[in-house]
Design a protein around this motif. Sequence first.
Motif, PDB file in Angstrom:
ATOM      1  N   UNK A  44       0.879  -1.164   0.000  1.00 41.34           N
ATOM      2  CA  UNK A  44       0.000   0.000   0.000  1.00 41.34           C
ATOM      3  C   UNK A  44       0.920   1.219   0.000  1.00 41.34           C
ATOM      4  N   UNK A  45       0.812   2.057  -1.035  1.00 39.51           N
ATOM      5  CA  UNK A  45       1.778   3.132  -1.244  1.00 39.51           C
ATOM      6  C   UNK A  45       1.336   4.450  -0.611  1.00 39.51           C
ATOM      7  N   UNK A  46       0.200   4.960  -1.063  1.00 42.32           N
ATOM      8  CA  UNK A  46      -0.317   6.254  -0.614  1.00 42.32           C
ATOM      9  C   UNK A  46      -1.771   6.340  -1.016  1.00 42.32           C
ATOM     10  N   UNK A  47      -2.412   7.437  -0.620  1.00 46.47           N
ATOM     11  CA  UNK A  47      -3.808   7.598  -0.972  1.00 46.47           C
ATOM     12  C   UNK A  47      -4.139   8.986  -1.462  1.00 46.47           C
ATOM     13  N   UNK A  48      -5.307   9.071  -2.089  1.00 48.57           N
ATOM     14  CA  UNK A  48      -5.866  10.332  -2.564  1.00 48.57           C
ATOM     15  C   UNK A  48      -7.312  10.415  -2.091  1.00 48.57           C
ATOM     16  N   UNK A  49      -7.813  11.637  -1.914  1.00 48.03           N
ATOM     17  CA  UNK A  49      -9.238  11.786  -1.588  1.00 48.03           C
ATOM     18  C   UNK A  49      -9.763  13.091  -2.145  1.00 48.03           C
ATOM     19  N   UNK A  50     -11.083  13.109  -2.367  1.00 45.58           N
ATOM     20  CA  UNK A  50     -11.770  14.295  -2.871  1.00 45.58           C
ATOM     21  C   UNK A  50     -12.159  15.160  -1.682  1.00 45.58           C
ATOM     22  N   UNK A  51     -11.530  16.298  -1.566  1.00 42.24           N
ATOM     23  CA  UNK A  51     -11.815  17.198  -0.443  1.00 42.24           C
ATOM     24  C   UNK A  51     -13.218  17.770  -0.498  1.00 42.24           C
ATOM     25  N   UNK A  52     -13.808  17.824  -1.688  1.00 44.88           N
ATOM     26  CA  UNK A  52     -15.154  18.366  -1.834  1.00 44.88           C
ATOM     27  C   UNK A  52     -16.235  17.319  -1.562  1.00 44.88           C
ATOM     28  N   UNK A  53     -15.828  16.072  -1.287  1.00 42.75           N
ATOM     29  CA  UNK A  53     -16.802  15.001  -1.080  1.00 42.75           C
ATOM     30  C   UNK A  53     -16.726  14.373   0.305  1.00 42.75           C
ATOM     31  N   UNK A  54     -15.814  14.824   1.123  1.00 45.09           N
ATOM     32  CA  UNK A  54     -15.739  14.251   2.461  1.00 45.09           C
ATOM     33  C   UNK A  54     -14.447  14.631   3.163  1.00 45.09           C
ATOM     34  N   UNK A  55     -14.409  14.392   4.462  1.00 46.35           N
ATOM     35  CA  UNK A  55     -13.211  14.748   5.234  1.00 46.35           C
ATOM     36  C   UNK A  55     -12.032  13.839   4.894  1.00 46.35           C
ATOM     37  N   UNK A  56     -10.859  14.309   5.227  1.00 47.64           N
ATOM     38  CA  UNK A  56      -9.652  13.506   5.032  1.00 47.64           C
ATOM     39  C   UNK A  56      -9.824  12.197   5.799  1.00 47.64           C
ATOM     40  N   UNK A  57      -9.568  11.074   5.146  1.00 47.04           N
ATOM     41  CA  UNK A  57      -9.684   9.794   5.846  1.00 47.04           C
ATOM     42  C   UNK A  57      -8.683   9.698   7.001  1.00 47.04           C
ATOM     43  N   UNK A  58      -9.093   9.059   8.074  1.00 48.27           N
ATOM     44  CA  UNK A  58      -8.222   8.858   9.223  1.00 48.27           C
ATOM     45  C   UNK A  58      -7.323   7.669   8.918  1.00 48.27           C
ATOM     46  N   UNK A  59      -6.049   7.945   8.739  1.00 48.95           N
ATOM     47  CA  UNK A  59      -5.063   6.915   8.434  1.00 48.95           C
ATOM     48  C   UNK A  59      -3.670   7.501   8.633  1.00 48.95           C
ATOM     49  N   UNK A  60      -2.696   6.630   8.820  1.00 48.72           N
ATOM     50  CA  UNK A  60      -1.303   7.089   8.892  1.00 48.72           C
ATOM     51  C   UNK A  60      -0.635   7.033   7.527  1.00 48.72           C
TER      52      UNK A  60
END
Length: 175
Positions: free
Chosen positions: A56-72
């Motif tokens: 598992x390398x890294x992640x991306x998320x849509x800031x306009x669709x929800x909060x930053x996922x809780x993860x390290x």
Amino acid sequence: MTARAPILTLHSLPGNRQRGLLTIGSITVPAAIGRSGRTSRKREGDGATPIAEMRVVEGFWRTDRGPRPVTRLPMKPIARDALWCDEPRHPLYNRPARKPLRASHEEMRRADGLYDICIVLDWNLTSRKRYGGSAIFFHLARPDFTPTEGCIAISERAMRRLLPAIVPGTRLRVI
């Protein structure tokens, strides 16, 4: 002494090659996998999920669709011009890219929300092989868990439940 990173394990469902169960620790959730099921001979465009152990390398998320996922895990907002190149002959094959890009690519800001949370897996990423498969992600599933193009997909609720247990060094094992 450093604790070992947890392993996500994906087992296919008997009788349904396009579905699976994803487990980490004591948590097990349903998953959608490739339209062609699983394969040990992954090729670009085959619609299959690779049978492999992927970092598992890294992640991306849509800031306009929800909060930053809780993860390290390292997480980046998905930019409006974000793409992922899936053209085997292009120098950016299986790499993030930006618009405009004439080569074949995936839009990272999808209208259907599948990449609202998208985790990059180290499939054909560290040492790329042309036509070896690209954009193998761990992302959000459609409500009916229809098959992916080769990725592993789970519900947003399950993703937000699993991500706190996923740390740098975690691997996703497809068996």
